[in-house]
Design a protein around this motif. Structure first.
Motif, mmCIF file in Angstrom:
data_model
loop_
_atom_site.group_PDB
_atom_site.id
_atom_site.type_symbol
_atom_site.label_atom_id
_atom_site.label_comp_id
_atom_site.label_asym_id
_atom_site.label_seq_id
_atom_site.Cartn_x
_atom_site.Cartn_y
_atom_site.Cartn_z
ATOM 1 N N LYS A 29 1.007 -1.158 -0.124
ATOM 2 C CA LYS A 29 -0.076 -0.156 0.319
ATOM 3 C C LYS A 29 0.977 0.922 -0.153
ATOM 4 C CE LYS A 29 -0.958 0.138 4.396
ATOM 5 N NZ LYS A 29 -2.240 -0.663 6.061
ATOM 6 N N ASN A 30 2.450 1.034 0.339
ATOM 7 C CA ASN A 30 3.107 1.996 -0.510
ATOM 8 C C ASN A 30 4.410 2.508 -1.325
ATOM 9 O OD1 ASN A 30 2.374 3.507 3.209
ATOM 10 N ND2 ASN A 30 3.584 1.201 3.714
ATOM 11 N N SER A 31 3.487 1.474 -1.891
ATOM 12 C CA SER A 31 4.382 1.117 -2.743
ATOM 13 C C SER A 31 3.831 2.121 -3.792
ATOM 14 C CB SER A 31 4.211 0.000 -4.080
ATOM 15 O OG SER A 31 3.304 -0.477 -3.780
ATOM 16 N N GLN A 32 4.855 2.689 -5.627
ATOM 17 C CA GLN A 32 4.559 3.313 -6.262
ATOM 18 C C GLN A 32 3.202 3.066 -7.098
ATOM 19 O OE1 GLN A 32 7.646 3.973 -8.474
ATOM 20 N NE2 GLN A 32 8.902 5.186 -7.538
ATOM 21 N N ASP A 33 2.820 1.533 -7.197
ATOM 22 C CA ASP A 33 2.099 1.660 -8.531
ATOM 23 C C ASP A 33 0.972 0.947 -7.854
ATOM 24 O OD1 ASP A 33 3.523 -0.399 -7.821
ATOM 25 O OD2 ASP A 33 3.425 -1.710 -9.472
ATOM 26 N N LEU A 34 0.712 0.521 -6.630
ATOM 27 C CA LEU A 34 -0.048 0.139 -5.197
ATOM 28 C C LEU A 34 -0.574 0.618 -4.821
ATOM 29 C CD1 LEU A 34 1.156 -3.664 -5.677
ATOM 30 C CD2 LEU A 34 -0.934 -2.668 -7.431
ATOM 31 N N GLN A 35 -0.306 2.254 -4.594
ATOM 32 C CA GLN A 35 -0.308 2.910 -2.972
ATOM 33 C C GLN A 35 -1.876 2.908 -2.739
ATOM 34 O OE1 GLN A 35 1.108 7.546 -3.707
ATOM 35 N NE2 GLN A 35 1.791 7.497 -1.818
ATOM 36 N N GLY A 36 -1.904 2.735 -1.761
ATOM 37 C CA GLY A 36 -3.349 2.658 -0.921
ATOM 38 C C GLY A 36 -4.445 1.723 -1.296
ATOM 39 N N SER A 37 -4.265 1.038 -1.748
ATOM 40 C CA SER A 37 -4.517 -0.659 -2.170
ATOM 41 C C SER A 37 -4.893 -1.516 -0.681
ATOM 42 C CB SER A 37 -3.725 -1.620 -2.723
ATOM 43 O OG SER A 37 -3.151 -0.683 -4.371
ATOM 44 N N GLY A 38 -5.329 -1.784 0.003
ATOM 45 C CA GLY A 38 -5.949 -2.750 0.248
ATOM 46 C C GLY A 38 -6.404 -4.625 -0.007
ATOM 47 N N GLU A 39 -7.177 -4.824 0.957
ATOM 48 C CA GLU A 39 -7.058 -6.807 0.945
ATOM 49 C C GLU A 39 -8.119 -6.614 -0.573
ATOM 50 O OE1 GLU A 39 -9.565 -10.088 3.593
ATOM 51 O OE2 GLU A 39 -9.433 -8.257 4.005
#
Length: 165
Positions: free
Chosen positions: A67-77
């Motif tokens: 969730k902290n990565s550039q391309d998956l920022q904010g991703s959850g379960e």
């Protein structure tokens, strides 16, 4: 005799006597086999593995990083389980159930399965502690298998009767 030499001599004798007392106690002490040690060892050998829980923990660790990565920022379960499952799962429970049903991992005993998920969790924890999570999430995911390969081999050697790798 001076006071200084008297103190030195008495300290010498006191040290010698103390050493003899400790030595005689240690040489005569033979502990009875305690049931505690064997219970602890037995519980370590016979614990009930929970690969489903270990899988969910590894996925949560992955989410915390991704969730902290550039391309998956904010991703959850929902997003993370979808990525790992190729779009077939919406949560970690569903994802883990599917993984545990697959031939490769489903044929392993539960301790080996749990160990493998613990390897994955350790990978994500390491990446996060090295603050590498801000990079490309897709690259971190593809590296996860390579990074954990030796750990997985160790799991297989520890808990499976026949090495497969």
């Amino acid at each position: 005799m001076t006071a200084r030499s008297l103190r030195k001599s008495s300290a010498h004798w006191l040290g010698l006597i103390s050493g003899l007392v400790v030595f005689s106690y240690c040489s005569s002490y033979s502990p009875e086999p305690s049931g505690e040690a064997s219970i602890v060892l037995q519980s370590l050998l016979n614990y009930s593995a929970n690969p489903s829980s270990a899988c969910k923990s590894s996925m949560q660790e992955a989410e915390d990083c991704l969730k902290n990565s550039q391309d998956l920022q904010g991703s959850g379960e929902t997003e993370i389980s979808g990525i790992f499952s190729g779009g077939t799962s919406q949560n970690y429970e569903s994802y883990c159930s599917k993984v545990l049903e697959q031939d490769k991992i489903g044929g392993l005993n539960t301790k080996t399965q749990e160990c493998i998920f613990n390897c994955n969790e350790a990978y994500w924890s390491k990446v996060q502690s090295e603050t590498d999570c801000s990079g490309e999430g897709s690259e971190l995911i593809s590296n996860s298998g390579i990074e954990t390969l030796n750990c997985v081999r160790n799991c297989k050697e520890l808990y499976s009767p026949e090495p497969e790798f």
